[in-house]
Scaffold this active site. Structure first.
Site, PDB file in Angstrom:
ATOM      1  CB  SER A  18      22.143  57.970 -69.042  1.00 20.52           C
ATOM      2  OG  SER A  18      20.632  57.008 -69.083  1.00 20.52           O
ATOM      3  CG  HIS A  45      19.868  57.404 -65.851  1.00 21.72           C
ATOM      4  ND1 HIS A  45      19.575  57.979 -66.844  1.00 21.72           N
ATOM      5  CD2 HIS A  45      19.713  58.250 -64.715  1.00 21.72           C
ATOM      6  CE1 HIS A  45      18.724  59.352 -66.781  1.00 21.72           C
ATOM      7  NE2 HIS A  45      19.508  59.758 -65.426  1.00 21.72           N
ATOM      8  CG  ASP A 138      18.047  63.035 -65.742  1.00 20.02           C
ATOM      9  OD1 ASP A 138      17.591  63.925 -64.946  1.00 20.02           O
ATOM     10  OD2 ASP A 138      18.284  61.998 -64.613  1.00 20.02           O
TER      11      ASP A 138
END
Lengths: 192, 269
Positions: A18, A45, A138
């Site tokens: 991310s 992401h 995540d």
């Protein structure tokens, strides 16, 4: 586990990241040796945009084929794949990718958990997953599933990550086999 | 967790009892949806989940709603709508009428988007839109034309990015937390349940839109649906798919020509 002893018959490598992860990938790409016997699948992401420039950006750093994934594309060895923005990425046991536009998971689509979990089902103990820098958790549940199937779990050293939260959470939840600095990841992949 | 064997058992029972066939859905995605529902509804075991589905027809309806994905938005992928607005729909303007099928339309956000485009191009009066979905509940929502007001900012941005120049809020009436869309937009729209897995062709269209539906099907079922679309599309008609879907592996590929790099294919044979 020793860093230079890797006892895994890797059939797929998935890299999740991310905030702060794109730079790590740009750094490792030039050092990757072509001809690896598994696919490298990246779930990152980023902001939703129909025409993502990530594959172009990555292609400039390596001669290895970098592909944007479309639904039901076959999963091929020796190729770098990028999960599209705004879809979850799943892997079918028949060796193709499936996309899924359902609800966000961990406020994210693609969600790293979703791909890790789906890949763990298919590749079982022949799966290696790497979790890089990021600001949410995540990927942590996904690593748990990977470990439960005896796959290998790797995270970026939190002190070395631009945003340490994501690898930190994985370590805290005891889901990690190996911890690597950004400049050690390419060599690790080349040894798989 | 529900395992692969449980899933097979469950899907076979659902086909036999209710006629809904999920056996050719993408396995990985379906498994996720099933496990998600199993967790949300807090079943203590697969056996109880299985029994509830078999014995409770109302619960089956919930099952269909939750297993199928109903995530959609207005003017989703604005670049796609821009091409419709500037190239595809104006070219149909000379037709005496335009027949459009939204297959798997869910709650109808894309149908309203289309109606707005047609209205702005002064084509709505001679267009006939068919909106179908497997799930009657989402169709009912669609016909009410009521959507969360909180989504309007995003939809308005999408609308502008798609080349819209009006005030997007002129298409709806805001009331507390909801936006009620102008019923005139869908006055001539026909809605009906239609199951892409088992139902056949029912009309001939100039334009078929089926976006982010086929991703939930395996390749075999995708081919069945592509054939169904081919049978339902007039020559020189257009088929529109989602941004990561493609005809490239399909049986009908050779009869179609892709419109530049868009997810729009024209039937040329």
């Amino acid at each position: 586990m020793e860093k230079d002893q890797i006892n895994i018959n890797c059939k797929a490598l998935i890299i999740g990241g991310s905030a702060g992860s794109i730079d790590v990938i740009l750094m490792l790409l030039p050092h990757l040796k072509a001809g690896f016997k598994f696919p490298i699948i990246m779930v990152l992401h980023r902001k939703n945009s129909t025409d993502s420039k990530l594959s172009e950006l990555f292609s400039n750093k390596t001669k290895i084929l970098v592909k944007d994934i479309e639904d039901k594309d076959p999963v091929k060895d020796g190729t770098i794949y990028i999960a599209p923005a705004d879809y979850h990425l799943l892997i079918e046991s028949t060796g193709v990718f499936s996309l899924d536009a359902s609800e966000k998971v961990n406020f994210s689509r693609p969600s790293i958990d979703v791909t890790f979990e789906s890949a763990a089902d298919v590749y079982q103990d022949k799966l290696v997953c790497i979790l890089l820098s990021g600001a949410n958790a995540d990927g942590v549940l996904g690593l748990k599933k990977v470990k439960s199937k005896k796959g290998m779990s790797v995270v970026q050293e939190p002190t070395n990550a631009k945003v340490p939260f994501m690898p930190e959470m994985a370590i805290k939840n005891k889901q990690v086999d190996i911890i690597l600095n950004d400049n050690e990841i390419a060599a690790f992949i080349n040894r798989l | 967790m529900i395992n692969d064997h449980d899933i097979e058992l469950l899907l076979n029972d659902i086909v036999e009892l209710y006629g809904y066939d999920f056996t050719f859905y993408s396995k990985a995605s379906l498994k996720r949806r099933l496990n998600r529902l199993f967790e949300i509804d807090k079943f203590p075991s697969f056996a109880e989940f299985h029994y509830r589905i078999k014995s409770d027809k109302d619960y089956l309806q919930r099952f269909i709603e939750e297993i199928t994905v109903n995530v959609t938005e207005m003017f989703r992928d604005p670049g796609f709508y821009k091409i419709l607005r500037t190239e595809i729909l104006p070219a149909m303007g000379t037709n005496p009428y335009i027949k459009i099928w939204h297959a798997g339309c869910s709650t109808g956000e894309e149908v309203f988007s289309m109606a707005i485009l047609l209205k702005e191009l002064n084509l709505l009066h001679k267009s006939l839109i068919y909106a179908t979905d497997i799930n009657p509940t989402v169709l009912e929502k669609f016909t009410k034309g009521i959507f969360p007001l909180s989504n309007m900012k995003q939809y308005s941005e999408n609308y502008i990015a798609s080349g819209g120049v009006k005030d997007f809020s002129s298409y709806y009436t805001a009331n507390y937390h909801t936006a009620l869309f102008d019923p005139a937009l869908i006055q001539k729209t026909v809605h009906s349940t239609h199951n892409l897995v088992s139902d056949g062709s029912f009309n001939e269209f100039n334009l078929i839109l089926c976006r982010n539906v086929l991703i939930y099907f395996d390749s075999q079922l995708q081919d069945r649906v592509f054939n169904l679309f081919d049978e339902s599309l007039a020559k020189l008609g257009y088929l529109c798919l989602g941004s990561k879907e493609s005809l490239k592996f399909s049986v009908i590929n050779l009869k179609y020509k892709q419109h530049a790099k868009e997810k729009i294919w024209r039937k040329i044979k």
